[in-house]
Design a protein around this motif. Structure first.
Motif, PDB file in Angstrom:
ATOM      1  N   ASN A  97       0.957  -1.246   0.112  1.00 23.68           N
ATOM      2  CA  ASN A  97      -0.111  -0.147   0.048  1.00 23.68           C
ATOM      3  C   ASN A  97       0.679   1.251  -0.134  1.00 23.68           C
ATOM      4  OD1 ASN A  97      -2.720  -0.801  -0.205  1.00 23.68           O
ATOM      5  ND2 ASN A  97      -2.333  -1.870   1.939  1.00 23.68           N
ATOM      6  N   GLY A  98       1.921   1.293   0.748  1.00 24.97           N
ATOM      7  CA  GLY A  98       2.758   2.354   0.845  1.00 24.97           C
ATOM      8  C   GLY A  98       3.409   2.761  -0.579  1.00 24.97           C
ATOM      9  N   LEU A  99       3.939   1.751  -1.103  1.00 22.36           N
ATOM     10  CA  LEU A  99       4.281   1.698  -2.427  1.00 22.36           C
ATOM     11  C   LEU A  99       3.293   1.824  -3.676  1.00 22.36           C
ATOM     12  CD1 LEU A  99       7.306  -1.000  -2.286  1.00 22.36           C
ATOM     13  CD2 LEU A  99       7.571   1.689  -2.095  1.00 22.36           C
ATOM     14  N   ARG A 100       2.129   1.854  -3.216  1.00 24.15           N
ATOM     15  CA  ARG A 100       1.126   1.891  -4.196  1.00 24.15           C
ATOM     16  C   ARG A 100       1.276   1.054  -5.445  1.00 24.15           C
ATOM     17  NH1 ARG A 100       2.615   7.138  -3.571  1.00 24.15           N
ATOM     18  NH2 ARG A 100       3.426   7.493  -5.770  1.00 24.15           N
ATOM     19  N   ALA A 101       1.552  -0.336  -4.597  1.00 27.53           N
ATOM     20  CA  ALA A 101       1.614  -1.431  -6.079  1.00 27.53           C
ATOM     21  C   ALA A 101       0.436  -1.978  -6.324  1.00 27.53           C
ATOM     22  CB  ALA A 101       2.404  -2.441  -5.224  1.00 27.53           C
ATOM     23  N   LYS A 102       0.486  -2.401  -7.521  1.00 27.88           N
ATOM     24  CA  LYS A 102      -0.662  -2.891  -8.043  1.00 27.88           C
ATOM     25  C   LYS A 102      -1.094  -4.205  -7.811  1.00 27.88           C
ATOM     26  CE  LYS A 102      -0.640   0.040 -11.993  1.00 27.88           C
ATOM     27  NZ  LYS A 102       0.278   0.402 -13.019  1.00 27.88           N
ATOM     28  N   ARG A 103      -0.178  -5.288  -7.606  1.00 23.75           N
ATOM     29  CA  ARG A 103      -0.262  -6.621  -7.032  1.00 23.75           C
ATOM     30  C   ARG A 103       0.923  -6.899  -6.167  1.00 23.75           C
ATOM     31  NH1 ARG A 103       0.196 -10.170 -12.394  1.00 23.75           N
ATOM     32  NH2 ARG A 103      -0.155 -11.666 -11.090  1.00 23.75           N
ATOM     33  N   LEU A 104       0.444  -8.013  -5.332  1.00 23.61           N
ATOM     34  CA  LEU A 104       1.330  -8.267  -4.338  1.00 23.61           C
ATOM     35  C   LEU A 104       1.451  -9.821  -4.387  1.00 23.61           C
ATOM     36  CD1 LEU A 104       3.087  -8.264  -1.594  1.00 23.61           C
ATOM     37  CD2 LEU A 104       0.789  -7.984  -0.438  1.00 23.61           C
ATOM     38  N   ILE A 105       2.695 -10.386  -4.221  1.00 24.59           N
ATOM     39  CA  ILE A 105       2.751 -11.785  -4.268  1.00 24.59           C
ATOM     40  C   ILE A 105       3.674 -12.067  -3.080  1.00 24.59           C
ATOM     41  CG2 ILE A 105       3.868 -13.995  -5.209  1.00 24.59           C
ATOM     42  CD1 ILE A 105       2.951 -12.682  -8.081  1.00 24.59           C
TER      43      ILE A 105
END
Length: 135
Positions: free
Chosen positions: A91-99
């Protein structure tokens, strides 16, 4: 690999950055960029701020999650992140996906880690063997 490496392999730009694992075990994270897409890799690490600017707005964040938030501070002392930590970084990096990677083999624990990560980042995933991830 040196801290702060910036290099290219063909059209792929590679940037490394230091992560906090344990005092005597340095760890690097990496950002790979090509064609306007960004993949960030955070292996063995205890999540900490500030987050590296080069990883902001990653299309894919691959982050270790070795346990649950209720297991802190032991995880951080061992140089690891909880599922909640990984979700907060995403969330802090504003990532689109997380694995999530570096997860225990116990199936119940894996399910609990995924559930905790999804509380903060609903689309979090566990890796699937032999799956190709396209950005």
């Amino acid at each position: 690999i040196s801290w702060g490496l910036r290099d290219n392999i063909g059209d792929i730009k590679i940037v490394s950055f230091p992560l906090c694992h344990r005092p005597l075990v340095p760890t690097n994270g990496f950002v790979f960029e090509a064609g306007g897409r960004r993949c960030s890799y955070f292996p063995d690490n205890a999540a900490q701020k500030p987050y590296p600017a080069c990883a902001v707005e990653s299309d894919l964040l691959i982050h270790e999650s070795n346990g649950l938030a209720c297991e802190q501070p032991g995880l951080a002392e061992a140089g690891h992140s909880s599922a909640q930590d990984a979700a907060e970084v995403a969330n802090g990096l504003r990532a689109k996906r997380l694995i999530l990677i570096h997860i225990p083999g116990d199936l119940k624990k894996r399910a609990a880690i995924l559930a905790e990560a999804r509380l903060g980042f609903p689309s979090a995933e566990l890796p699937k063997p032999d799956k190709t991830y396209t950005l």
